[in-house]
Design a protein around this motif. Sequence first.
Motif, PDB file in Angstrom:
ATOM      1  N   VAL A 236       0.855  -1.193   0.000  1.00  0.00           N
ATOM      2  CA  VAL A 236       0.000   0.000   0.000  1.00  0.00           C
ATOM      3  C   VAL A 236       0.885   1.234   0.000  1.00  0.00           C
ATOM      4  N   GLN A 237       0.603   2.143  -0.914  1.00  0.00           N
ATOM      5  CA  GLN A 237       1.399   3.363  -1.024  1.00  0.00           C
ATOM      6  C   GLN A 237       0.946   4.392   0.012  1.00  0.00           C
ATOM      7  N   TYR A 238       1.898   5.118   0.551  1.00  0.00           N
ATOM      8  CA  TYR A 238       1.584   6.191   1.491  1.00  0.00           C
ATOM      9  C   TYR A 238       1.175   7.451   0.729  1.00  0.00           C
ATOM     10  N   PHE A 239       0.059   8.020   1.090  1.00  0.00           N
ATOM     11  CA  PHE A 239      -0.428   9.229   0.442  1.00  0.00           C
ATOM     12  C   PHE A 239      -0.242  10.387   1.432  1.00  0.00           C
ATOM     13  N   PRO A 240       0.621  11.326   1.147  1.00  0.00           N
ATOM     14  CA  PRO A 240       0.814  12.463   2.060  1.00  0.00           C
ATOM     15  C   PRO A 240      -0.427  13.351   2.105  1.00  0.00           C
TER      16      PRO A 240
END
Length: 246
Positions: A236-240
């Motif tokens: 899962v990609q981190y979304f700032p």
Amino acid sequence: MQGLTRTPKVLDALIPLVFLIVLLILNIKVFGTDGLSGSNQIVLILSSAVAAIVAIFRLGFHWETLQDGIVKSISSAMSSILILFLIGALAGTWMISGIVPAMIYYGLQVLNPTIFLFAACFVSGIVSISTGCSWTTVATVGVALLGIGKISVKDKSLVFNTDLVETLEFDNLIRQAITTVDSAYNRQESRGAHAREDFPKRDDEKFMQHTIAWCNGKDTKIGYRPVTTKTLTNEVQYFPPQERVY
């Protein structure tokens, strides 16, 4: 045209008065202190209707005459009515802004039950003299004093003591309100639902963190916890976080 009228006798004057007293007694017995929430006003309206019926059918007055008298009475009291409207607006402003709840909270800490009545009389007198209006005192300081006076635990039992539970819940709500206000005051930015006119911009450099607050009853300790900036898995990609724009 105005028909034959007669001067009201003592019985004529007592009919609406006795009707009012009887309904008020029934209202108190049925609704108790909740009668102030609206049923008392209905009692007053019904008593006014009875007085109008007595004036029309027993004394011979026409409705137009009664209506003219009502209009004249309201006109003479219009200045007082406007003052009451302004006081109501002031009381509502105090309630929304948190002044009255704060007065109740600190009043519970300062006022001892043994001197409560004396202190309430003294404070109300000082406020009335300062403002020049007793109605202002009733609608502002009076509301807070009534709130303090109603907070008591009459039920001394230890089983199903709803009186004690409600008092503890009130204390908890006051502490929650103080903690919320202090937390918002220390967060000098606007973010999401937290919006401040004095700090309209978001400040990620200082406040990209969670607020943690502790309330010990008098003082609020403010702390912060960093925001998690990575996920627990590589799938899962981190979304700032990004600023809301409309």
